[in-house]
Design a protein around this motif. Structure first.
Motif, PDB file in Angstrom:
ATOM      1  N   MET A 163       0.818  -2.395  -6.224  1.00  0.00           N
ATOM      2  CA  MET A 163       0.151  -3.393  -5.381  1.00  0.00           C
ATOM      3  C   MET A 163      -0.027  -2.828  -3.982  1.00  0.00           C
ATOM      4  O   MET A 163       0.799  -2.075  -3.476  1.00  0.00           O
ATOM      5  N   TRP A 164      -1.107  -3.208  -3.325  1.00  0.00           N
ATOM      6  CA  TRP A 164      -1.413  -2.719  -1.983  1.00  0.00           C
ATOM      7  C   TRP A 164      -0.656  -3.503  -0.936  1.00  0.00           C
ATOM      8  O   TRP A 164      -0.543  -4.724  -1.024  1.00  0.00           O
ATOM      9  N   ARG A 165      -0.070  -2.815   0.028  1.00  0.00           N
ATOM     10  CA  ARG A 165       0.617  -3.472   1.140  1.00  0.00           C
ATOM     11  C   ARG A 165      -0.001  -2.998   2.444  1.00  0.00           C
ATOM     12  O   ARG A 165      -0.162  -1.797   2.648  1.00  0.00           O
ATOM     13  N   PRO A 166      -0.346  -3.926   3.349  1.00  0.00           N
ATOM     14  CA  PRO A 166      -0.969  -3.524   4.607  1.00  0.00           C
ATOM     15  C   PRO A 166       0.027  -2.854   5.528  1.00  0.00           C
ATOM     16  O   PRO A 166       1.232  -3.044   5.418  1.00  0.00           O
ATOM     17  N   SER A 167      -0.470  -2.044   6.438  1.00  0.00           N
ATOM     18  CA  SER A 167       0.370  -1.423   7.458  1.00  0.00           C
ATOM     19  C   SER A 167      -0.296  -1.601   8.801  1.00  0.00           C
ATOM     20  O   SER A 167      -1.502  -1.825   8.907  1.00  0.00           O
ATOM     21  N   ALA A 168       0.486  -1.511   9.854  1.00  0.00           N
ATOM     22  CA  ALA A 168      -0.060  -1.692  11.193  1.00  0.00           C
ATOM     23  C   ALA A 168      -1.129  -0.646  11.494  1.00  0.00           C
ATOM     24  O   ALA A 168      -2.100  -0.903  12.199  1.00  0.00           O
ATOM     25  N   ALA A 169      -0.970   0.546  10.937  1.00  0.00           N
ATOM     26  CA  ALA A 169      -1.927   1.616  11.209  1.00  0.00           C
ATOM     27  C   ALA A 169      -3.297   1.318  10.628  1.00  0.00           C
ATOM     28  O   ALA A 169      -4.319   1.798  11.112  1.00  0.00           O
ATOM     29  N   SER A 170      -3.337   0.504   9.547  1.00  0.00           N
ATOM     30  CA  SER A 170      -4.611   0.218   8.903  1.00  0.00           C
ATOM     31  C   SER A 170      -5.277  -1.042   9.432  1.00  0.00           C
ATOM     32  O   SER A 170      -6.332  -1.435   8.963  1.00  0.00           O
TER      33      SER A 170
ATOM     34  N   THR B 233      -1.057  -8.784   9.563  1.00  0.00           N
ATOM     35  CA  THR B 233      -0.410  -7.486   9.394  1.00  0.00           C
ATOM     36  C   THR B 233       0.853  -7.405  10.239  1.00  0.00           C
ATOM     37  O   THR B 233       1.903  -6.925   9.775  1.00  0.00           O
ATOM     38  N   GLY B 234       0.784  -7.885  11.481  1.00  0.00           N
ATOM     39  CA  GLY B 234       1.964  -7.887  12.334  1.00  0.00           C
ATOM     40  C   GLY B 234       3.083  -8.740  11.775  1.00  0.00           C
ATOM     41  O   GLY B 234       4.263  -8.360  11.816  1.00  0.00           O
ATOM     42  N   LEU B 235       2.731  -9.899  11.210  1.00  0.00           N
ATOM     43  CA  LEU B 235       3.743 -10.777  10.622  1.00  0.00           C
ATOM     44  C   LEU B 235       4.395 -10.139   9.407  1.00  0.00           C
ATOM     45  O   LEU B 235       5.620 -10.246   9.203  1.00  0.00           O
ATOM     46  N   LEU B 236       3.624  -9.455   8.575  1.00  0.00           N
ATOM     47  CA  LEU B 236       4.162  -8.859   7.355  1.00  0.00           C
ATOM     48  C   LEU B 236       4.996  -7.610   7.627  1.00  0.00           C
ATOM     49  O   LEU B 236       5.895  -7.277   6.849  1.00  0.00           O
ATOM     50  N   THR B 237       4.694  -6.909   8.699  1.00  0.00           N
ATOM     51  CA  THR B 237       5.398  -5.659   8.997  1.00  0.00           C
ATOM     52  C   THR B 237       6.492  -5.829  10.046  1.00  0.00           C
ATOM     53  O   THR B 237       7.064  -4.855  10.498  1.00  0.00           O
TER      54      THR B 237
END
Length: 282
Positions: A1-8, A250-254
């Motif tokens: 599964m794809w997980r977002p990152s702050a860099a993206s 993204t900020g909340l998830l990371t």
């Protein structure tokens, strides 16, 4: 599964995104002189197919044609139940527009979100307006869509298409289509575009905008469910606010939330009542 990152996370605002102030115009190409409206030289569009390709390239698994029936949370995990199967994750983002209400209810949380339904359709026209035209008195928007759209009628194929949109209908049922709303848009917009073939409309469509009582979106953890992040309630600005919402989520998830913005969009302000202590638990 794809997980977002702050860099993206996407840059916001994108370079060149903001259009110049709308110019006042009384003579778009196909409108008669007494029809005032706003026209924009900087209208844009988005085609979802390109985004899907990018997501798959980045490792996302897209499940199409499936409906989410419930979300459950327990023991540090979140479970998404769909008509195509059940999926587990550490965190889940609920970004289902006005249908986010039903998903949140499956978790025992009732959010105040109402469908503001807009209607649209396309008509063949020649000549086409040169740019997007907002008809204030008719409460409709005309968007030139170009030529070459298949239609089954030779004369229609030879002409371009204009997308006509309008209406803000508040209704408890987000899926109910009322033909009378389309007929009202036709009656109001027809005098402004007499060259259009109004009797051969195509792609009649209704979309329920997710409306909040204070006009602000709901972005943040769902109260009582830290593993579920809500991202909905963008009213009429969903496409415009999508990049900024992606960055906040993204900020909340990371674990790197934007503390200057996140509190103002917290979903807790829209919670109407709980649906019971056991609802939404796995």
């Amino acid at each position: 599964m794809w997980r977002p990152s702050a860099a993206s996370a996407p840059r916001w605002p994108p370079k060149g995104f903001w259009p110049p102030p709308h110019s006042r115009s009384s003579s778009p190409p196909s409108a008669p002189p007494p029809a005032p409206g706003s026209s924009s030289n900087a209208s844009g569009h988005w085609t979802p197919a390109g985004s899907w390709k990018r997501l798959r390239r980045d490792g996302a698994e897209l499940v199409e044609g499936a409906r989410v029936t419930a979300v459950r949370e327990g023991a540090g995990r979140v479970e998404v139940r769909t008509t195509a199967g059940t999926y587990g994750a550490d965190q889940v983002v609920v970004a289902a527009g006005v249908w986010s209400r039903e998903i949140c209810r499956s978790l025992g949380v009732d959010i105040d979100l109402a469908p503001g339904k807009g209607y649209s359709f396309s008509v063949p026209a020649d000549p086409l307006p040169r740019r997007l035209v907002h008809l204030g008195s008719a409460k409709a928007v005309l968007t030139p869509m170009g030529r070459g759209v298949p239609s089954g009628r030779a004369e229609s194929r030879a002409r371009g298409k204009v997308r006509v949109a309008g209406t803000m209908e508040f209704d408890h049922d987000p899926d109910h289509f009322r033909q009378s709303r389309v007929d009202a848009i036709v009656a109001a917009a027809r005098p402004y575009l007499p060259e259009a073939d109004w009797d051969h409309r195509e792609q009649e469509w209704m979309g329920p905008r997710p409306m909040t009582t204070d006009g602000l979106p709901l972005i943040g953890p769902l109260p009582g469910h830290p593993g579920v992040v809500l991202a909905t309630g963008h009213n009429m600005l969903g496409l415009m606010l999508a990049p900024a919402t992606g960055r906040l989520v993204t900020g909340l998830l990371t674990g790197k939330p934007d503390d200057s913005l996140t509190p103002g969009f917290a979903p807790g302000r829209a919670v109407r009542r709980g649906l019971g202590p056991s609802a939404g638990r796995a």
